[in-house]
Structure formats: structure tokens, C-alpha cells
Design a protein around this motif. Structure first.
Motif, PDB file in Angstrom:
ATOM      1  N   SER A   1     -36.660   8.537 -39.688  1.00  0.00           N
ATOM      2  CA  SER A   1     -36.146   9.329 -40.812  1.00  0.00           C
ATOM      3  C   SER A   1     -37.180   9.384 -41.939  1.00  0.00           C
ATOM      4  CB  SER A   1     -34.816   8.762 -41.323  1.00  0.00           C
ATOM      5  OG  SER A   1     -34.958   7.461 -41.850  1.00  0.00           O
ATOM      6  N   ALA A   2     -37.900   8.285 -42.157  1.00  0.00           N
ATOM      7  CA  ALA A   2     -38.944   8.261 -43.181  1.00  0.00           C
ATOM      8  C   ALA A   2     -40.071   9.225 -42.826  1.00  0.00           C
ATOM      9  CB  ALA A   2     -39.485   6.846 -43.340  1.00  0.00           C
TER      10      ALA A   2
ATOM     11  N   ALA B   1     -34.967  12.316 -50.837  1.00  0.00           N
ATOM     12  CA  ALA B   1     -34.015  12.330 -49.727  1.00  0.00           C
ATOM     13  C   ALA B   1     -34.066  10.944 -49.088  1.00  0.00           C
ATOM     14  CB  ALA B   1     -34.377  13.406 -48.713  1.00  0.00           C
ATOM     15  N   ASN B   2     -33.062  10.131 -49.334  1.00  0.00           N
ATOM     16  CA  ASN B   2     -33.106   8.727 -48.911  1.00  0.00           C
ATOM     17  C   ASN B   2     -33.219   8.583 -47.395  1.00  0.00           C
ATOM     18  OD1 ASN B   2     -31.620   8.791 -51.636  1.00  0.00           O
ATOM     19  ND2 ASN B   2     -32.146   6.633 -51.388  1.00  0.00           N
ATOM     20  N   VAL B   3     -33.951   7.549 -46.984  1.00  0.00           N
ATOM     21  CA  VAL B   3     -34.224   7.297 -45.566  1.00  0.00           C
ATOM     22  C   VAL B   3     -33.689   5.929 -45.173  1.00  0.00           C
ATOM     23  CG1 VAL B   3     -36.253   8.781 -45.663  1.00  0.00           C
ATOM     24  CG2 VAL B   3     -36.514   6.314 -46.047  1.00  0.00           C
TER      25      VAL B   3
ATOM     26  N   ARG C   1     -41.088  -1.841 -42.187  1.00  0.00           N
ATOM     27  CA  ARG C   1     -41.486  -0.875 -41.168  1.00  0.00           C
ATOM     28  C   ARG C   1     -41.623   0.532 -41.763  1.00  0.00           C
ATOM     29  NH1 ARG C   1     -40.522  -2.815 -35.797  1.00  0.00           N
ATOM     30  NH2 ARG C   1     -39.683  -4.936 -35.849  1.00  0.00           N
ATOM     31  N   ILE C   2     -40.723   0.872 -42.665  1.00  0.00           N
ATOM     32  CA  ILE C   2     -40.783   2.177 -43.333  1.00  0.00           C
ATOM     33  C   ILE C   2     -42.051   2.282 -44.172  1.00  0.00           C
ATOM     34  CG2 ILE C   2     -39.709   3.581 -45.133  1.00  0.00           C
ATOM     35  CD1 ILE C   2     -36.971   2.562 -44.033  1.00  0.00           C
TER      36      ILE C   2
ATOM     37  N   ALA D   1     -41.064  12.476 -44.946  1.00  0.00           N
ATOM     38  CA  ALA D   1     -42.432  12.507 -45.476  1.00  0.00           C
ATOM     39  C   ALA D   1     -43.146  13.793 -45.070  1.00  0.00           C
ATOM     40  CB  ALA D   1     -43.211  11.291 -44.995  1.00  0.00           C
ATOM     41  N   ALA D   2     -42.858  14.278 -43.875  1.00  0.00           N
ATOM     42  CA  ALA D   2     -43.524  15.476 -43.366  1.00  0.00           C
ATOM     43  C   ALA D   2     -43.097  16.752 -44.080  1.00  0.00           C
ATOM     44  CB  ALA D   2     -43.257  15.614 -41.864  1.00  0.00           C
TER      45      ALA D   2
END
Length: 264
Positions: A36-37, A29-31, A78-79, A41-42
Motif C-alpha cells: 500500500s505504501a 493517503a494513509n498506508v 518495512r514501510i 508513493a507511486a
């Protein structure tokens, strides 16, 4: 001179490569930013991929390498720093120098990437793929290039469909021969066409994008031998659709949706 990369970088690269060859399809699922990342990830995601279109939109730029590379790389950095997962970066057509852009991406912790051919002459497109793979070798990692062909995106609407698919296959085979581990064919959604491309390229060599209302479910793509399915800008559009719908309901005299979760 080749530098020995941090052990963690090499591990993430190898993990990402293994996820493409595993029996289970890799679903991404692109971020587009840190939150959003973190949210994706969660969910138990095994890896992350950025969407260039979505990152550009975040900063008010149209898609197509209009966002400055420095700004693009800063967001991806940052991601990468916000999650403990392998991250693949969509660097479009390479910003004029695919090898150098890959080197810079690796420096910030990226271990895979998308590269568009934009239907350039095949020898030029292959040279770009080779440059990306060379940058990975120089860094000492198994960089996971998702070599994209725009054969369907830029196809003449009047061209016979079989000819368009054959061109995607021709380019895909050339990219695999040049070292790319997987080939990305956007707009490939029909079952018979996916099956034909998988048969031509081999199992776990094809990646596709999930298009709302048009694509097969991930489980069916897995059964067809697809390696990876991603979402491109559509995940951001899902979020923006929810935001616009909620704002419209609120402005119409209602309230925000019940069940809204504190995800940030």
C-alpha cells in the motif's frame, strides 16, 4: 548524550515539517503495509503516514494499542525502508511511554507521528507532547508531532457544540505551546467549525481527516488554512470495499473488474 542523526533522517524530518507549513495543503493517503505504501508513493505523494487502525486490522487486532508494539514497529520499519519519502507513524497514545515509543520510531526512520490525548487531564496530555518533542530533539531531528485531541471523538452527545469546539481549541493551543507543530482534530468536518479552529490556532496549524461523504474537498480545506488532511483507516476500507465487491461479483458468476492494474 545526543546522537547526530544520519543526514537523510534530518532531511526527511525537515521536508515533512516544511510540507505542513507550505501554502499547499499536505494530503496524506494513509498506508498500512509495504505494497500500500509503494502504490501510494507511486502516485506522486510527497510524504506517507501510517494508520494504526489499519495496521492492527492487517494482523487481526482491534484498534486501541492491542497490536503488540514490536509488531507495529516492524511493519512501520518495512514501510520506511520500502519508500524514499518522509514517513509519519500513528502511535496512538504512545503505548504507555510516548517518549520512548518516539525514540524507537525514530530509530527505524520515522520522522513524524500522531499522538492521541484520549481526553486525559490536560497537564498529562501536555507532558506526553513534551516527551515526544524531547525525543526528537535528543535524536537531533525536527520531529513532526501531529498532536491529536479527542475532544470531538469523546464528546458528550448532549454537550453544546460550541463548548466541544472550545475544548478542542483549548487543548490544541496547549499542545502548540508545548512544541507540537500541528494539532489533529478528528471528526471536525463542518466548514464553520474548521474556520473557527483555524482562526484560533493560526493558519497551517490544523490537521483533519477526510471522511467519505462528509468532508470538504482538499482544495477547500487548503483555502480555509488547514495544514494537512489524511485518511486514517478509510483508505484501507476503500481497498477492502473494492475487494469485497469484486469477490461478490465473481462468486455471482461474473468476472474480475476490467482495468485491474498489476500494482504488485
Amino acid at each position: 548524550m545526543t546522537q547526530t542523526p544520519p543526514t537523510d533522517l534530518a532531511r526527511r524530518a525537515r521536508t515533512l515539517l516544511d510540507l505542513h507549513t507550505a501554502p499547499d495543503i499536505l494530503t496524506l493517503a494513509n498506508v498500512w503495509d509495504v505494497v500500500s505504501a509503494q502504490v501510494v508513493a507511486a502516485t506522486g505523494a510527497r510524504a506517507l503516514a501510517t494508520a494504526s487502525h489499519s495496521i492492527a486490522s492487517t494482523f487481526g487486532y482491534p484498534d486501541g494499542e492491542n497490536i503488540p508494539l514490536e509488531l507495529h514497529l516492524d511493519m512501520v520499519r518495512r514501510i520506511v525502508q520500502a519508500v524514499d519519502l518522509p514517513v509519519s507513524m500513528d502511535f496512538e497514545a504512545g503505548y504507555g511511554n510516548p517518549g520512548e515509543t518516539t525514540r524507537r520510531a525514530i530509530e527505524i526512520g520515522v520522522v513524524g507521528g500522531n499522538l492521541e490525548d484520549q481526553m486525559r487531564p490536560l497537564d498529562e496530555a501536555v507532558t506526553a507532547v513534551e516527551a515526544v518533542m524531547a525525543a526528537g530533539r535528543e535524536a537531533g531531528i525536527e520531529f513532526v508531532l501531529n498532536a491529536r485531541t479527542d475532544a470531538l471523538v469523546r464528546a458528550d452527545p448532549e454537550a453544546p457544540r460550541s463548548r466541544v469546539i472550545d475544548e478542542a481549541i483549548r487543548r490544541g493551543r496547549a499542545f502548540l505551546d508545548a512544541g507540537a507543530p500541528v494539532v489533529f482534530v478528528p471528526r471536525l468536518v463542518a466548514r464553520d467549525e474548521i474556520q473557527a479552529v483555524v482562526e484560533a490556532l493560526g493558519p497551517r496549524k490544523l490537521t483533519v481527516i477526510s471522511v467519505p461523504g462528509a468532508s470538504l474537498p482538499a482544495r477547500e480545506l487548503q483555502d480555509l488554512g488547514v495544514a494537512r488532511v489524511s485518511t486514517g483507516p478509510f483508505t484501507q476500507r476503500v481497498a477492502l470495499t473494492a475487494l469485497q465487491d469484486a469477490a461478490a461479483a465473481l462468486l455471482a458468476g461474473g468476472t474480475l473488474p476490467e482495468g485491474t492494474r498489476p500494482l504488485n
